[in-house]
Design a protein around this motif. Structure first.
Motif, PDB file in Angstrom:
ATOM      1  N   SER A  52      -3.267   2.892   9.482  1.00 49.93           N
ATOM      2  CA  SER A  52      -2.442   1.750   9.124  1.00 49.93           C
ATOM      3  C   SER A  52      -1.574   2.135   7.929  1.00 49.93           C
ATOM      4  O   SER A  52      -1.489   3.321   7.569  1.00 49.93           O
ATOM      5  N   VAL A  53      -0.935   1.146   7.317  1.00 52.18           N
ATOM      6  CA  VAL A  53      -0.191   1.323   6.072  1.00 52.18           C
ATOM      7  C   VAL A  53      -0.509   0.140   5.170  1.00 52.18           C
ATOM      8  O   VAL A  53      -0.806  -0.960   5.649  1.00 52.18           O
ATOM      9  N   THR A  54      -0.442   0.377   3.887  1.00 50.36           N
ATOM     10  CA  THR A  54      -0.634  -0.721   2.941  1.00 50.36           C
ATOM     11  C   THR A  54       0.606  -1.613   2.946  1.00 50.36           C
ATOM     12  O   THR A  54       1.724  -1.125   3.109  1.00 50.36           O
ATOM     13  N   PHE A  78       3.166   0.353   1.374  1.00 49.41           N
ATOM     14  CA  PHE A  78       3.595   1.093   2.562  1.00 49.41           C
ATOM     15  C   PHE A  78       3.150   2.561   2.540  1.00 49.41           C
ATOM     16  O   PHE A  78       3.818   3.422   3.090  1.00 49.41           O
ATOM     17  N   THR A  79       2.010   2.810   1.901  1.00 45.42           N
ATOM     18  CA  THR A  79       1.405   4.141   1.966  1.00 45.42           C
ATOM     19  C   THR A  79       0.651   4.281   3.287  1.00 45.42           C
ATOM     20  O   THR A  79      -0.224   3.469   3.582  1.00 45.42           O
ATOM     21  N   PRO A  80       0.942   5.295   4.106  1.00 45.36           N
ATOM     22  CA  PRO A  80       0.165   5.487   5.342  1.00 45.36           C
ATOM     23  C   PRO A  80      -1.252   5.930   5.001  1.00 45.36           C
ATOM     24  O   PRO A  80      -1.454   6.768   4.112  1.00 45.36           O
ATOM     25  N   LYS A 231       4.702   6.357  12.189  1.00 46.04           N
ATOM     26  CA  LYS A 231       3.620   6.059  11.260  1.00 46.04           C
ATOM     27  C   LYS A 231       4.101   5.646   9.866  1.00 46.04           C
ATOM     28  O   LYS A 231       3.288   5.302   9.024  1.00 46.04           O
ATOM     29  N   THR A 232       5.403   5.663   9.633  1.00 44.89           N
ATOM     30  CA  THR A 232       5.924   5.384   8.295  1.00 44.89           C
ATOM     31  C   THR A 232       6.592   4.017   8.251  1.00 44.89           C
ATOM     32  O   THR A 232       7.414   3.690   9.109  1.00 44.89           O
TER      33      THR A 232
END
Length: 814
Positions: A52-54, A78-80, A231-232
């Motif tokens: 996921s991402v934050t 938005f950190t993966p 993923k980004t």
């Protein structure tokens, strides 16, 4: 009194039993929120349970139990992350960017973990289910639920009000049609769907992103969550910061076109010229590099799309251009010098200068592996990479920069095509025998000789990445500084641990910093602000820690070109400096390179401020088209990725080699199915009966898809199904067309182009020739050509001319 760090470790230890670190993901504890050494190996050994991402800045908790404390480590928005376990409403995560930070976060801190986020509450037995960007059907359904469905969704609505299955990923094209006059080159980015939460960095306009989620805030403002790849996630943007784009079809003025882009659909009273073809159209079409095309947003050539209107057949496009007076826009930026400077930003030469002495014996394989991986990642771009290895002087009396020394070019500066260009570096012998038998090396003489001997391109952005552990015998001579300035090279020193000898290592950091300080031009260093140090002098470094730290520094050094290009483009086209925040992706120090690059290109802010009236902007426009068939005024292209070019070439290779084999119908059908899915994004059933019905009843195919495919592929699919004697007579013609397309795709993949992409006939007009002995086409007059267009996040688009795809049978025989 114990420190907070000591208290954190002691409290965390209360929940350990047995080994030093928990061996079960559900009870894993990270006292400081950072996974290093044994702790990294432990978490990396767990089975992954989604990714996921934050969705916000989030502090990491050390463990899943209530008494276990928070750490001092935060994950940026938005950190993966990789996910491993879920306990008590928390998820165990490991960050994939910004260092190996790890720990427990609330579920609602992750995309897909809140009731309003994509996918709803986490489910399916995974700690955080693997999420994907929204497909068109999902996007339209979600918009309907919010009462904010995009008008483009109407074309996918069925009679019962639902939306037809469509696996095409929803795309968002950023633009500035609603931007303030002083903000033409950027799109505001937010960490939550609110105008009061703007992040400190923006997105560039005219970039294509995937849509991950959409949300209405309390003010009924619609926001999209977007990112450049699978993923980004970059952040939230307002609905009016761009436009939704479903199709892969793009268009641009054809040669000698006199057509105009209109302000309204043709046939209506408001249809006035908005834009004209650039005066340099011929030069653009014959240049050595490609350029961005106009995305086709809506296709209204079919009569049923224009019922009860006065509109003529047309397409709605996203027009990108600049002001050129008289209330019109032009399809190019005014000022040839600015265009030239912008094109130079895509030409980057990166030279690695590597300490290859005995002290680096353990570290060099790590560096060589990472350098090779980075070069491969940037394959088929306009970047060139090279590597020089060095040791020491050959005699003790040597002091001059040109004196003989241990140095060799392991890889010449070269564009990466096949991916194996750096394989030799992995096995290249080190300089294990030191002629002077001491610890210092000839580091700065190596930098000097490497720069002098390198085959730099004229006008390229030149970067030297210097990796070493031990010092030179003194500070860099002035000749190194002068050469860096004369050759316009940015210097990026990276200190690695190697054989750690205290002052010997520390002095390299000081010496390289001294070199950076002495490259100052008008207060700007021609390189990093500070030497990057990839280790902690006070503590040992594991192989895994070394690899992660070196990887992050190297990737930042090579990929910072994207940030520099965006910033310089902003300066040239807006006359203002703008800002780029330090990304979680890069180590500190990289964003300062923008000023250095501006100096190297000789860009004066005062000189470019007058170009503000020519700022690039976007608008929706309308182009008149025939209701069917080709247009003499507009050329069409399919916007695909580099990877898809290779996949297409593979499928056409199957069609080229197997089409005359009557036992290969299954292989041919699968190849054709893959071709159509790549070009259109349409999902095609594996049921052959239904698959061939796709061709037999062409009214079922949207006109925009039929345009991308062309009648050649449609005829081929229909005739492959029948294999009747009359159709079999066509097979060889179809096969040659598949071979032609394969050849052209291979040329694209190798950055070559032919201007006349057909066979050389009796009239001698084509640039291809069929070699029957080799059973393939050969090119007679291919020229070097840059097909790739790289946007923010490294997203690379190739505009495949539809004329490169198989032509209809009637056209072939004539």
């Amino acid at each position: 009194m114990k420190s907070l760090k000591q208290t954190t470790i002691l409290m965390s230890a209360l929940f350990f039993t047995g080994e030093a670190w928990a061996q079960d993901a559900s009870s894993f504890v990270s006292p400081e929120g950072q996974c290093r050494g044994d702790l990294y190996e432990t978490i990396d050994s767990f089975e992954r349970s989604g990714n996921s991402v934050t969705v916000r800045k989030q502090q990491l908790k050390s463990g899943p139990l209530a008494p276990q404390p928070m750490t001092n480590t935060f994950l940026e928005p938005f950190t993966p992350v990789k996910c491993y376990a879920a306990e008590n409403g928390l998820v165990l995560v490991l960050a994939e960017e910004g260092g190996n930070n790890c720990g427990w976060v609330p579920r609602n801190a992750l995309l897909g973990g809140g009731s309003n986020a994509q996918g709803g509450v986490l489910s399916r037995g995974l700690a955080c289910p693997t999420l994907k960007p929204l497909a068109v059907q999902q996007f339209c359904e979600r918009g309907d639920t919010l009462g904010a469905a995009d008008p483009l969704c109407d074309g996918f609505r069925t009679q019962d009000g639902s939306f037809a299955e469509n696996p095409i990923e929803t795309k968002f094209l950023t633009w500035n049609s609603e931007a303030e006059s002083n903000d033409r080159m950027s799109v505001p980015l937010y960490d939550v769907p609110s105008k009061g939460s703007r992040l400190d960095h923006d997105l560039s306009v005219f970039s294509v992103f995937k849509v991950w989620d959409m949300m209405l805030n309390d003010e009924d403002e619609l926001f999209y969550l977007i990112g450049p790849d699978q993923k980004t996630v970059e952040g939230w943007v307002r609905e009016d910061a761009g436009t939704i784009w479903f199709s892969r079809l793009t268009t641009f003025f054809a040669e000698n076109s006199k057509a105009a882009i209109l302000t309204a659909p043709p046939g209506t009273s408001n249809a006035e010229p908005l834009a004209k073809a650039p005066a340099t159209l011929a030069e653009m079409l014959n240049d050595k590099r490609d350029f961005d095309k106009y995305p086709v947003l809506l296709d209204k050539r079919s009569e049923d799309k224009r019922l009860a209107t006065s509109q003529d057949a047309h397409a709605e496009v996203a027009f990108i251009g600049s002001r050129c007076g008289s209330g019109q826009l032009c399809a190019e930026s005014s000022g040839q010098s600015i265009g030239d400077q912008l094109s130079l930003l895509d030409q980057v030469d990166v030279l690695f200068v590597l300490d290859a002495t005995k002290s680096m014996d353990t570290y060099f394989p790590i560096i060589a592996e990472e350098v090779s991986a980075i070069a491969l990642d940037r394959a088929s771009t306009t970047n060139r990479f090279g590597a020089v290895m060095y040791g020491d002087f050959l005699r003790r009396s040597a002091k001059g920069l040109d004196d003989p020394m241990q140095i060799k070019t392991a890889v010449d500066l070269t564009e990466i095509y096949l991916g194996d260009e750096f394989e030799d570096l992995l096995s290249e012998p080190l300089f294990l025998d030191d002629p002077l038998d001491d610890k210092p090396e000839a580091a700065f003489a190596a930098v000097y000789q490497a720069i002098k001997s390198a085959d730099w391109r004229d006008g390229s952005l030149r970067i030297v990445i210097h990796l070493a552990d031990h010092k030179d015998r003194g500070n860099a001579p002035q000749g190194v500084i002068d050469l860096l300035k004369d050759e316009k090279v940015l210097y990026l020193p990276i200190a690695v641990r190697g054989e750690f000898l205290g002052e010997i290592n520390e002095d390299f950091v000081k010496q390289s910093q001294d070199l950076l300080d002495r490259t100052m031009q008008d207060g700007v260093r021609m390189g990093l602000e500070q030497t990057l140090v990839t280790y902690d002098p006070a503590s040992p470094q594991s192989g895994e820690e070394a690899q992660v730290s070196i990887r992050q520094s190297l990737r930042g050094a090579t990929e910072i070109q994207d940030v520099i290009s965006q910033q310089i483009a902003n300066i040239l086209l807006t006359g203002s400096q703008g800002t780029v925040a330090e990304s979680n992706r890069y180590p500190p120090g990289y964003s300062e390179l923008t000023d250095a690059a501006r100096k190297l290109f000789g860009i004066d802010l005062d000189d470019v401020s007058a170009s503000a009236e020519a700022r690039t902007l976007a608008a929706k426009g309308f182009v008149a088209l025939p209701s069917s068939g080709a247009s003499d005024s507009w050329d069409f292209h399919a916007a695909i990725s580099q990877r898809e070019v290779k996949r297409l070439a593979d499928q056409f290779d199957i069609l080229c080699k197997s089409m005359h084999d009557t036992t290969a119908q299954s292989d041919l059908s699968n190849a054709l199915r893959e071709v159509i899915q790549i070009l259109t994004g349409d999902f095609l059933t594996k049921d052959n009966e239904r698959f061939f019905a796709y061709f037999d009843n062409r009214d079922n195919i949207p006109l925009v898809s039929r345009t991308i495919l062309g009648e050649g592929i449609l005829d081929l699919g229909q005739d492959l199904n029948s294999f009747a004697s009359s159709a079999r007579q066509k097979v060889e013609k179809y096969r040659l067309e598949a071979c032609r397309t394969k050849k052209l795709l291979n040329l694209i993949d190798s950055d070559f182009k032919v201007d006349r992409p057909w066979e050389n006939g009796p009239d001698g007009k084509g640039d291809l020739f069929w070699d029957a002995s080799r059973d393939e086409y050969i090119d007679l007059k291919a020229r070097k050509f840059v097909w790739t267009n790289t946007g923010i996040g490294g997203v690379v688009t190739i505009y495949l001319p539809l004329t490169y795809l198989p032509r209809p049978y009637d056209e072939i025989i004539h």
